[in-house]
Scaffold this motif. Structure first.
Motif, PDB file in Angstrom:
ATOM      1  N   ALA A  72       0.863  -1.170   0.000  1.00  0.00           N
ATOM      2  CA  ALA A  72       0.000   0.000   0.000  1.00  0.00           C
ATOM      3  C   ALA A  72       0.907   1.230   0.000  1.00  0.00           C
ATOM      4  O   ALA A  72       2.065   1.167   0.423  1.00  0.00           O
ATOM      5  CB  ALA A  72      -0.895  -0.017   1.227  1.00  0.00           C
ATOM      6  N   ARG A  73       0.390   2.357  -0.470  1.00  0.00           N
ATOM      7  CA  ARG A  73       1.274   3.505  -0.709  1.00  0.00           C
ATOM      8  C   ARG A  73       2.124   3.828   0.520  1.00  0.00           C
ATOM      9  O   ARG A  73       1.617   4.141   1.592  1.00  0.00           O
ATOM     10  CB  ARG A  73       0.451   4.733  -1.103  1.00  0.00           C
ATOM     11  CG  ARG A  73       1.349   5.910  -1.521  1.00  0.00           C
ATOM     12  CD  ARG A  73       0.549   7.121  -1.929  1.00  0.00           C
ATOM     13  NE  ARG A  73      -0.197   6.865  -3.159  1.00  0.00           N
ATOM     14  CZ  ARG A  73      -0.976   7.782  -3.737  1.00  0.00           C
ATOM     15  NH1 ARG A  73      -1.119   8.976  -3.182  1.00  0.00           N
ATOM     16  NH2 ARG A  73      -1.611   7.499  -4.858  1.00  0.00           N
ATOM     17  N   PRO A  74       3.463   3.766   0.394  1.00  0.00           N
ATOM     18  CA  PRO A  74       4.348   4.062   1.523  1.00  0.00           C
ATOM     19  C   PRO A  74       4.451   5.564   1.776  1.00  0.00           C
ATOM     20  O   PRO A  74       4.005   6.378   0.965  1.00  0.00           O
ATOM     21  CB  PRO A  74       5.695   3.494   1.053  1.00  0.00           C
ATOM     22  CG  PRO A  74       5.641   3.627  -0.445  1.00  0.00           C
ATOM     23  CD  PRO A  74       4.203   3.401  -0.831  1.00  0.00           C
ATOM     24  N   SER A  75       5.068   5.914   2.889  1.00  0.00           N
ATOM     25  CA  SER A  75       5.234   7.342   3.175  1.00  0.00           C
ATOM     26  C   SER A  75       6.201   7.998   2.206  1.00  0.00           C
ATOM     27  O   SER A  75       6.093   9.187   1.918  1.00  0.00           O
ATOM     28  CB  SER A  75       5.703   7.550   4.623  1.00  0.00           C
ATOM     29  OG  SER A  75       7.094   7.337   4.771  1.00  0.00           O
ATOM     30  N   LYS A  76       7.134   7.211   1.665  1.00  0.00           N
ATOM     31  CA  LYS A  76       8.098   7.799   0.725  1.00  0.00           C
ATOM     32  C   LYS A  76       8.831   6.726  -0.057  1.00  0.00           C
ATOM     33  O   LYS A  76       8.938   5.573   0.380  1.00  0.00           O
ATOM     34  CB  LYS A  76       9.109   8.712   1.437  1.00  0.00           C
ATOM     35  CG  LYS A  76       9.820   8.099   2.620  1.00  0.00           C
ATOM     36  CD  LYS A  76      10.623   9.156   3.361  1.00  0.00           C
ATOM     37  CE  LYS A  76      11.098   8.666   4.718  1.00  0.00           C
ATOM     38  NZ  LYS A  76       9.999   8.494   5.691  1.00  0.00           N
ATOM     39  N   ILE A  77       9.312   7.139  -1.228  1.00  0.00           N
ATOM     40  CA  ILE A  77      10.257   6.349  -2.015  1.00  0.00           C
ATOM     41  C   ILE A  77      11.546   7.154  -2.061  1.00  0.00           C
ATOM     42  O   ILE A  77      11.568   8.297  -2.527  1.00  0.00           O
ATOM     43  CB  ILE A  77       9.774   6.114  -3.453  1.00  0.00           C
ATOM     44  CG1 ILE A  77       8.396   5.454  -3.482  1.00  0.00           C
ATOM     45  CG2 ILE A  77      10.784   5.270  -4.222  1.00  0.00           C
ATOM     46  CD1 ILE A  77       7.799   5.364  -4.877  1.00  0.00           C
ATOM     47  N   VAL A  78      12.619   6.572  -1.548  1.00  0.00           N
ATOM     48  CA  VAL A  78      13.935   7.203  -1.583  1.00  0.00           C
ATOM     49  C   VAL A  78      14.786   6.437  -2.575  1.00  0.00           C
ATOM     50  O   VAL A  78      14.857   5.202  -2.521  1.00  0.00           O
ATOM     51  CB  VAL A  78      14.609   7.196  -0.196  1.00  0.00           C
ATOM     52  CG1 VAL A  78      15.889   8.027  -0.223  1.00  0.00           C
ATOM     53  CG2 VAL A  78      13.655   7.702   0.878  1.00  0.00           C
ATOM     54  N   CYS A  79      15.426   7.141  -3.484  1.00  0.00           N
ATOM     55  CA  CYS A  79      16.224   6.493  -4.531  1.00  0.00           C
ATOM     56  C   CYS A  79      17.695   6.843  -4.377  1.00  0.00           C
ATOM     57  O   CYS A  79      18.051   7.938  -3.923  1.00  0.00           O
ATOM     58  CB  CYS A  79      15.744   6.929  -5.911  1.00  0.00           C
ATOM     59  SG  CYS A  79      14.017   6.523  -6.246  1.00  0.00           S
TER      60      CYS A  79
END
Length: 287
Positions: A72-79
């Protein structure tokens, strides 16, 4: 365990599990989606225990169901950018001396077989197969020795990138990374126990059946403990957050001449133990 999420027509997404034989079962009877609460409360272990008593009563997932992103949509995507030595070389960049990090909007998340939609005014949309890490325990100022204790699983990610927006429009890379459909995830999250060595996984990507990326995570410049520890110095990582760990060589930006996606192209990608995904490229159409 392989965690999946699925959606039937006109219904909300539900959690499921893909079993070792490839069959898929609906585990919505467990009562939780794969979100921050689930991952932050030892959800995979609790689900596995629940299945020992309830698996035989879990319905098979219908063939008409669409696989959606397995979290489910996470708080953030860090790349993490420029994290493969050969990729840095192909773009003419010096290998970074510390991890390059940037954000990707979570509204870009789509399922593994959903289309990539070229953004309005796109001219240089590119592909990037990546190993992504799913965080299972709150991480703030963790050491490299502690870092892997915060990983709950791994997932296949296509870090789709519009290079003109990313590089030529000034400001931060996030503009070229965050268009709708630019973060296909899945087909499943493999829990950490399923991947014996995340630093020796083969990953590959094809465009129109031509293999353009083929490498292994052994080419990382910064390994997973280094990346997780480093990122946790600058922000708190929450359960369910996704860290995408960089792409190997073979992106369109690195080709001479450059090559970018166009409507009608088909992108296929995969990572050992994490399955494969497929996205057809479509032109932007105003709703």
């Amino acid at each position: 365990m392989k965690l999946i999420r699925f959606q039937l027509p006109s219904a909300a997404p539900k959690p499921g599990v893909q079993r070792a034989d490839g069959s898929r079962i609906d585990v919505s009877g467990f009562g939780e989606d794969y979100n921050e609460h689930f991952f932050g409360t030892d959800g995979p272990r609790r689900l596995a225990e629940w299945l020992t008593d309830h698996e035989e009563n879990c319905p098979q997932i219908s063939a008409e169901a669409r696989l959606v992103a397995p979290c489910a949509r996470p708080s953030k995507i860090v790349c993490v950018g420029m994290n493969y030595a050969a990729h840095a070389a192909e773009t003419g960049a010096q290998p970074p001396t510390e991890p390059v990090i940037f954000m990707k909007a979570t509204s870009a998340i789509t399922g593994p077989y959903d289309p990539i939609v070229l953004p309005k005014d796109s001219t240089k949309t590119d592909w990037e197969v990546e190993l992504a890490v799913v965080i299972g325990k709150r991480a703030s100022y963790v050491t490299e020795e502690e870092a892997m204790d915060h990983v709950v699983g791994y997932v296949l990610h296509n870090d789709v990138s519009e290079r003109a927006f990313q590089i030529e429009r000034g400001g931060q890379w996030v503009k070229g990374k965050s268009a709708d459909t630019f973060a296909p995830l899945g087909p499943w999250i493999a829990t950490a126990d399923e991947i014996s060595d995340p630093h020796s996984l083969r990953l590959w990507l094809k465009v129109n059946d031509e293999k353009v990326q083929d490498s292994t995570t052994a080419d990382f410049i910064f390994n997973l403990p280094q990346c997780i520890s480093y990122i946790s110095r600058f922000m708190t990582l929450l359960p369910g957050d996704v860290i995408s760990t960089g792409t190997p060589s073979g992106v369109g930006l690195g080709m001479k001449p450059n090559r970018f996606l166009k409507a009608g192209d088909v992108v296929e990608l995969g990572i050992d133990g994490l399955g494969t995904s497929r996205q057809e490229v479509k032109a932007y159409q105003k709703n």
